[in-house]
Design an enzyme around this catalytic site. Structure first.
Site, PDB file in Angstrom:
ATOM      1  CG  ASP A   1       3.882 -15.918  -6.997  1.00 38.90           C
ATOM      2  OD1 ASP A   1       3.748 -14.738  -6.609  1.00 38.90           O
ATOM      3  OD2 ASP A   1       4.483 -16.236  -8.036  1.00 38.90           O
TER       4      ASP A   1
ATOM      5  CD  GLU B   1       0.940  -5.824   2.093  1.00 36.95           C
ATOM      6  OE1 GLU B   1       0.288  -6.409   2.976  1.00 36.95           O
ATOM      7  OE2 GLU B   1       0.860  -4.597   1.877  1.00 36.95           O
TER       8      GLU B   1
ATOM      9  CG  HIS C   1      -1.210  -7.706  -1.769  1.00 35.48           C
ATOM     10  ND1 HIS C   1      -2.441  -8.066  -2.249  1.00 35.48           N
ATOM     11  CD2 HIS C   1      -1.398  -6.553  -1.085  1.00 35.48           C
ATOM     12  CE1 HIS C   1      -3.344  -7.177  -1.854  1.00 35.48           C
ATOM     13  NE2 HIS C   1      -2.732  -6.246  -1.152  1.00 35.48           N
TER      14      HIS C   1
ATOM     15  CG  ASP D   1      -0.179   0.204   2.525  1.00 37.06           C
ATOM     16  OD1 ASP D   1       0.880  -0.429   2.697  1.00 37.06           O
ATOM     17  OD2 ASP D   1      -0.631   1.004   3.357  1.00 37.06           O
TER      18      ASP D   1
END
Ligand code: CA
Ligand code: CA
Length: 600
Positions: free
Chosen positions: A565, A574, A523, A213
């Site tokens: 994965d 992530e 991720h 993020d």
């Protein structure tokens, strides 16, 4: 190429037997099968025909091994009695050993035996071969097999810089426009004060995106930044010359310090100038979609000050002031003053836990136990100031030790104190400091020795970011080596590095761009949103654990096999800055160690 006398080889034999069974085997490697077959065909072209009766894979570090280092592969169950190490270039056998009894690891399906060929002492490319099994991946033996890995794992931070365009000359295929200038961050109502009213704006630029993020979180970036500073402090010669091809390359400052400075500059803006307290995080209210940094413009907020953030900041700034001193004395001095003010705020506000506001959904990084942060901040301030009252604040007699994580910083305190043992005041109990470091490392070593995989990971370690746990455990082992010079600790660190680079039941090398079967679908918003097939290189995927919080379709429920994965798997795939940091530290420490070893 020189032949190695097979009689020189020893074979480490696994001893303990399996506990529970499981039949939950699955193929976890299908997503990168094209890479596998390419490597396999390259191998078979140089190998004699071997009849194959099992498709179970020989597991090993897919990057290979250092000439001076331990070299271990894991052999799945087989009727064969011997393994061979084959020179991939000419097909010659260079080493041979017995395959000992197989034993079971509670976190994986299949029993394995350890094959030790540490005495292989000729550089080259090799294969481990066992009759009836597929040949192992081809691996390298060289003086410094992790140099490029270390550089890439640091460079990953550059790719996660907020507020900067990544230009093609530095970023290659992953060049992108700048995003998140953060020059107009909103004061969230929880962070409001007389001087800074709710919804007023502050400038809080730079810093690294935390993970997949785009948020910036003090406690997690703090441990990451400290760990990179420790690498610089402990291995100055290694990093003095390490150029990373970043915009600051060639400026006579180590590139690792330049990179770390990008986040330190941001952290400084997170201190409230009015009282010295430190805001917990700077994020949007909700996670944004799968978009590139330049394509998201939601307002970003600074959330309320807290004890964990303030102490974490105090520790990092105190450590940074030492490392920065020779290069920028003025900023170093400013950082030490900032550290003292943050410490004072925490002394006056010793129990302010971060509480996620109702309207905020980004990562919480909540921690209500601050004793460890007080110890860490006191230790760093003591080292940097020589002021005994900070040493007294450590309460060394009662402070224990633990493997570090973003919420547990005891290990960082002892690590720093031990590294500076020669320069502490008379108040410091050096034998106690060294005992804290070696006691923890001895527990880690003992766990590894009991393990079928020879890897010091047990059930409590298979949590969100288990690969980061593995690397922090390895970093604690390195500290014991630095204290007493016993090479068993470096062998233990190597085993944990082997684990994340392929000596594991998922058969992945968990660092993007490195190894035969690296993750391809981490991720990580930039990697998912850009139009480049390969992910941004140099990131350590979180790794397996059986929590499966994202409800993706996992191949196994066993802790060491529950990995996927896939973008879907934010709980195992992530990436974050705090998992990469100990991988930087450990690869640099091992490189320095091997370059200074003389093979007997
Ligand atoms: Ca530089
Ligand atoms: Ca804590």
């Amino acid at each position: 190429m020189k032949m190695l006398n097979p009689s020189m080889l020893t074979l480490a034999v696994s001893l303990a037997l399996a506990a529970c069974g499981s039949n939950n085997a699955s193929n976890t490697t299908s997503t990168s099968s094209s890479v596998v077959s390419a490597a396999s065909s390259a191998v078979s072209s140089s190998s004699s025909s071997v009849s194959q009766t099992s498709d179970k894979r020989i597991q090993l570090n897919q990057l290979g091994f250092a000439l001076a280092g331990a070299k271990v592969a894991l052999i799945p169950e087989t009727d064969a009695s011997h393994f061979s190490v084959i020179n991939a270039a000419n097909g010659n056998e260079v080493a041979r050993g017995e395959i000992g009894p197989h034993k079971k690891w509670p976190y994986a399906t299949d029993a394995v035996a350890q094959a030790d060929f540490s005495q292989l002492s000729e550089p080259g490319e090799y294969i481990v071969r066992v009759e009836g099994l597929p040949d192992s991946d081809t691996f390298v033996v060289s003086q410094d097999p992790y140099r490029e890995l270390n550089k890439a794992v640091i460079k990953a931070y550059y790719y996660n810089r907020a507020g900067m365009e990544l230009e093609p000359q530095y970023a290659g295929d992953w060049a992108r426009a700048a995003g998140h200038p953060d020059t107009k961050a909103h004061i969230h109502p929880t962070a409001a004060s007389q001087e800074r009213l709710a919804e007023s704006l502050i400038s809080s630029p730079k810093g690294w995106y935390d993970a997949g993020d785009y948020g910036k979180y003090i406690v997690n970036s703090g441990i990451s930044t400290y760990t990179l500073l420790a690498a610089l402090e402990h291995y100055p010669e290694l990093y003095a010359q390490r150029e990373l091809n970043i915009p600051e390359s060639g400026d006579n400052i180590p590139d690792l310090l330049d990179e770390t400075r990008w986040n330190l500059d941001w952290m400084l803006t997170m201190q409230d100038p009015a009282d010295g307290g430190v805001y917990h995080k700077l994020t949007t209210k909700n996670f944004v979609g799968i978009v590139m940094p330049a394509d998201t413009h939601e307002p970003r907020y600074v959330m309320h000050k807290g004890t964990a953030a303030s102490l974490n900041f105090a520790a990092v700034m105190a450590a940074a002031s030492r490392v920065l001193q020779p290069y920028d004395a003025a900023t170093a001095s400013q950082m030490l003053e900032a550290a003292k003010r943050a410490w004072q705020w925490a002394e006056q506000n010793p129990k302010v836990a971060y509480v996620q506001p109702d309207d905020v959904k980004t990562g919480e990084y909540g921690d209500a136990e601050f004793a460890d942060e007080f110890v860490w901040a006191a230790a760093e301030l003591y080292i940097s100031t020589g002021d005994d009252h900070y040493y007294q604040a450590i309460n060394a007699e009662s402070a224990g030790n633990a493997v570090p994580s973003w919420s547990q910083s005891l290990g960082l305190a002892w690590m720093s104190l031990a590294a500076h043992a020669d320069n502490l005041t008379a108040a410091a109990d050096i034998s106690l400091i060294n005992k804290r470091v070696t006691d923890l490392a001895d527990k880690i070593i003992s766990t590894g020795k009991k393990s079928a995989y020879g890897v010091s990971m047990t059930a409590p370690d298979f949590v969100w970011g288990s690969n980061g746990v593995a690397m922090n455990r390895a970093m604690m082992l390195v500290q014991a080596y630095r204290v007493n010079g016993d090479s068993q600790y470096m062998d233990g660190a190597q085993a944990l590095l082997d684990y994340v680079l392929g000596r594991n039941p998922t058969e992945y090398s968990f660092v993007t761009g490195f190894g035969v079967r690296p993750p391809m679908a981490i991720h990580h918003r930039q990697s998912e949103a850009d139009d480049v097939a390969a992910p941004v290189p140099g990131f350590l995927a979180g790794g397996p654990h059986s929590g499966q919080q994202d409800d993706c379709d996992y191949p196994s429920n066993l802790a060491a096999e529950s990995y996927l994965d896939d973008w879907c798997s934010y709980s195992t795939n992530e990436v974050t800055i705090n998992w990469n940091a100990p991988l930087v530290y450990v690869t640099g420490a091992l490189e320095d160690y091997y370059l200074n070893q003389v093979k007997p």
